[in-house]
Design a protein around this motif. Structure first.
Motif, PDB file in Angstrom:
ATOM      1  N   ARG B  38      -8.235  -4.475   3.907  1.00  0.00           N
ATOM      2  CA  ARG B  38      -7.225  -3.417   4.024  1.00  0.00           C
ATOM      3  C   ARG B  38      -7.116  -2.575   2.751  1.00  0.00           C
ATOM      4  N   LEU B  39      -8.269  -2.167   2.215  1.00  0.00           N
ATOM      5  CA  LEU B  39      -8.268  -1.299   1.035  1.00  0.00           C
ATOM      6  C   LEU B  39      -7.982   0.135   1.444  1.00  0.00           C
ATOM      7  N   ASP B  40      -7.765   1.010   0.445  1.00  0.00           N
ATOM      8  CA  ASP B  40      -7.622   2.436   0.729  1.00  0.00           C
ATOM      9  C   ASP B  40      -9.013   3.075   0.815  1.00  0.00           C
ATOM     10  N   PHE B  44     -13.048   1.748   0.178  1.00  0.00           N
ATOM     11  CA  PHE B  44     -14.146   1.806   1.141  1.00  0.00           C
ATOM     12  C   PHE B  44     -15.400   2.401   0.488  1.00  0.00           C
ATOM     13  N   TRP B  87     -14.494   4.174   7.940  1.00  0.00           N
ATOM     14  CA  TRP B  87     -13.051   4.300   7.746  1.00  0.00           C
ATOM     15  C   TRP B  87     -12.433   5.037   8.930  1.00  0.00           C
TER      16      TRP B  87
ATOM     17  N   CYS C 137     -13.718   3.191 -14.802  1.00  0.00           N
ATOM     18  CA  CYS C 137     -13.181   2.033 -14.060  1.00  0.00           C
ATOM     19  C   CYS C 137     -13.938   0.726 -14.260  1.00  0.00           C
ATOM     20  N   ILE C 141     -12.716  -3.327 -14.156  1.00  0.00           N
ATOM     21  CA  ILE C 141     -13.138  -4.182 -13.044  1.00  0.00           C
ATOM     22  C   ILE C 141     -13.810  -5.449 -13.570  1.00  0.00           C
ATOM     23  N   VAL C 145     -12.612  -9.329 -13.001  1.00  0.00           N
ATOM     24  CA  VAL C 145     -13.490 -10.356 -12.429  1.00  0.00           C
ATOM     25  C   VAL C 145     -13.598 -11.543 -13.389  1.00  0.00           C
ATOM     26  N   LEU C 153      -9.729  -2.377  -7.832  1.00  0.00           N
ATOM     27  CA  LEU C 153     -10.231  -1.940  -6.526  1.00  0.00           C
ATOM     28  C   LEU C 153      -9.327  -2.359  -5.385  1.00  0.00           C
ATOM     29  N   MET C 154      -8.694  -3.530  -5.557  1.00  0.00           N
ATOM     30  CA  MET C 154      -7.918  -4.116  -4.474  1.00  0.00           C
ATOM     31  C   MET C 154      -6.513  -3.517  -4.405  1.00  0.00           C
ATOM     32  N   ARG C 155      -6.132  -2.717  -5.427  1.00  0.00           N
ATOM     33  CA  ARG C 155      -4.770  -2.180  -5.449  1.00  0.00           C
ATOM     34  C   ARG C 155      -4.784  -0.690  -5.136  1.00  0.00           C
ATOM     35  N   PRO C 156      -3.955  -0.234  -4.194  1.00  0.00           N
ATOM     36  CA  PRO C 156      -4.013   1.160  -3.737  1.00  0.00           C
ATOM     37  C   PRO C 156      -3.175   2.071  -4.626  1.00  0.00           C
ATOM     38  N   GLU C 157      -3.450   2.069  -5.943  1.00  0.00           N
ATOM     39  CA  GLU C 157      -2.540   2.716  -6.889  1.00  0.00           C
ATOM     40  C   GLU C 157      -2.987   4.075  -7.388  1.00  0.00           C
ATOM     41  N   VAL C 160      -8.500   4.531  -9.220  1.00  0.00           N
ATOM     42  CA  VAL C 160      -9.850   5.050  -9.041  1.00  0.00           C
ATOM     43  C   VAL C 160      -9.791   6.524  -8.601  1.00  0.00           C
ATOM     44  N   LEU C 205      -2.351   5.330  -2.166  1.00  0.00           N
ATOM     45  CA  LEU C 205      -3.061   5.714  -0.945  1.00  0.00           C
ATOM     46  C   LEU C 205      -2.681   4.741   0.168  1.00  0.00           C
ATOM     47  N   PRO C 206      -2.639   5.221   1.410  1.00  0.00           N
ATOM     48  CA  PRO C 206      -2.340   4.305   2.510  1.00  0.00           C
ATOM     49  C   PRO C 206      -3.441   3.261   2.637  1.00  0.00           C
ATOM     50  N   ALA C 207      -3.045   2.001   2.861  1.00  0.00           N
ATOM     51  CA  ALA C 207      -4.032   0.961   3.087  1.00  0.00           C
ATOM     52  C   ALA C 207      -4.637   1.152   4.472  1.00  0.00           C
ATOM     53  N   TYR C 208      -5.831   0.586   4.651  1.00  0.00           N
ATOM     54  CA  TYR C 208      -6.515   0.731   5.926  1.00  0.00           C
ATOM     55  C   TYR C 208      -5.757  -0.017   7.011  1.00  0.00           C
TER      56      TYR C 208
END
Lengths: 210, 210, 210
Positions: B38-40, B44, B87, C137, C141, C145, C153-157, C160, C205-208
């Motif tokens: 469920r990334l943005d 993707f 997406w 970025c 990252i 890791v 990458l995992m945060r829709p902030e 990136v 950003l909206p999550a998928y």
């Protein structure tokens, strides 16, 4: 200070032995992680190769040298052979304690060798010091990331510190003009001793406490 | 055996198609992991690019070739396009089962192509074999590490093994002097078949058992 | 469009300051992760160096440039110094909120600089855009890791995304023929503004959602 790539033929030969020795030790340590994770035989080989050559590969890419295992078959065959042997003889017959000591020797050897190779490629002293640490530690770090284990970095065991001692001493002594085989010998013995004391007495650096 | 970079124009063209095809398949597989997490939309694209070009990038850095996607726009645009499409159409419309089969084809194509490119750059046989495996598997491994998922390495699914079969067969047949398009065809079909059997029948390598 | 490596001496000087500034900010962010994880002082230094130079290192390897920190001592010394300072003054005296804003400035500066350096090495526009994002970025990252934290990458902030805005704007404006210092200024300010709005207003950003 001027260092040619083959400043001393004896040093080069000694370092080549160090190199093979460290690759085997690290490859076995990768295979042992594979056995702990109960991987299949391909996983053994993959982790052994990555751990055995990972640090030196990163070093060569960063200093602009041809990657050391790409133009000969021996290095990879040795790592793959070490993986298969570990897979065959089973973990029960490899004393983890003994491996810890071999790993300490490999760590000191790789840190010294990595710094020496970087200097011989005209790298500045501080980056050459970092290259020694990278050569010794990056393979193990990649192994831990791939296997999903907490990496060496997270453990305060004087592991990275011992590599830094070998690498830093070698760069420092070489800058002071010491003959390279002597500088290498002192540096490798110092790092091995520090790591050995950490293993034997459980020494560690204090964790951060705010 | 002598391999020039363009030993056969037909082979080069065929391999170029393999290359684009595998990049698309792998990019979609990266975007699907992004959808599961469920990334943005940036996530993707990032995972699609890393998965699509990661293996080939590592191969090119290691063999000292210019990185294949740096001097043209097409490769990255294709990966980014695949990410946006995934997406948009939503995961429900992409059959994961079908993708598994496309991925098998991409795996065999990349493993063969990676070994061929390495040989054409004068890499020794054993490292060339490893380059084929790397080209096919490293993108997926980086994808899994970045997404925090257990990596391909940890699953005994004949994934790395199928790549090793394609890559090893190609290097072996090329060394025996077989014409390269034929060697490539045999190698790619063998790897695809093995991976297909693993998908269809659930074959796997035995996990390590001490 | 033709870009020489030193198209504008003023731009080069400005970018050099951007570069040092971003390295310090990112090194401190790496050291702060080390403090949150309660690592020892070696862990502080390692994470600071990796975060400070990681993105630019990857960029240089990919575009075939000499890695920027390998032939001088200053960059690494600055990163190591930032790590030691963070270790000494303790986390309580560094306002995380202030660092978030400095990090936003570093992000925009690195994204612009990365794209500019890639173009100056003859990289095609789309890969040059990706290089800008990577430079900004990748260090963070790799830091996440290695530290075992969920990555940016995992945060829709809009992290990136802000880097992509700076990098994309710079490449676009440069292609349109705008003078490079002006293109760079616009690009850096736009990315910083977007990231700033995300920090101040919690934009994401909206999550998928399938």
């Amino acid at each position: 200070m001027l260092l040619t790539p083959y400043d001393s033929v004896n040093l080069a030969r000694l370092l080549y032995l160090f190199d093979i020795f460290a690759a085997v030790v690290f490859a076995v340590s990768g295979a042992l992680v594979a056995s702990r994770k109960r991987l299949d035989v391909m996983g053994f080989m993959w982790l052994a190769v990555v751990t055995g050559v990972g640090g030196g590969t990163l070093r060569d890419l960063l200093i602009g040298a041809p990657v050391f295992w790409v133009h000969k078959n021996a290095t990879l065959l040795i790592c793959i052979g070490a993986a298969l042997l570990t897979w065959l003889v089973s973990r029960r017959f490899i004393a983890e304690r003994a491996l810890l000591w071999f790993d300490a020797a490999g760590l000191a050897a790789y840190a010294t060798y990595g710094a020496a190779k970087a200097l011989s490629f005209g790298v500045a002293p501080v980056p050459a010091f970092v290259m020694g640490v990278l050569t010794a530690c990056a393979g193990g770090i990649i192994r831990d990331v791939l296997a999903g284990e907490p990496s060496i970095l997270m453990r305060p065991e004087l592991y990275v510190t011992a590599a830094a001692l070998s690498s830093g001493l070698f760069v420092g002594l070489a800058l002071l003009g010491l003959s390279l085989p002597i500088a290498g010998g002192i540096a490798a013995i110092a790092g091995f001793t520090l790591r050995g004391l950490a293993i034997a007495r459980g020494w560690s650096l204090p964790a951060y406490n705010d």
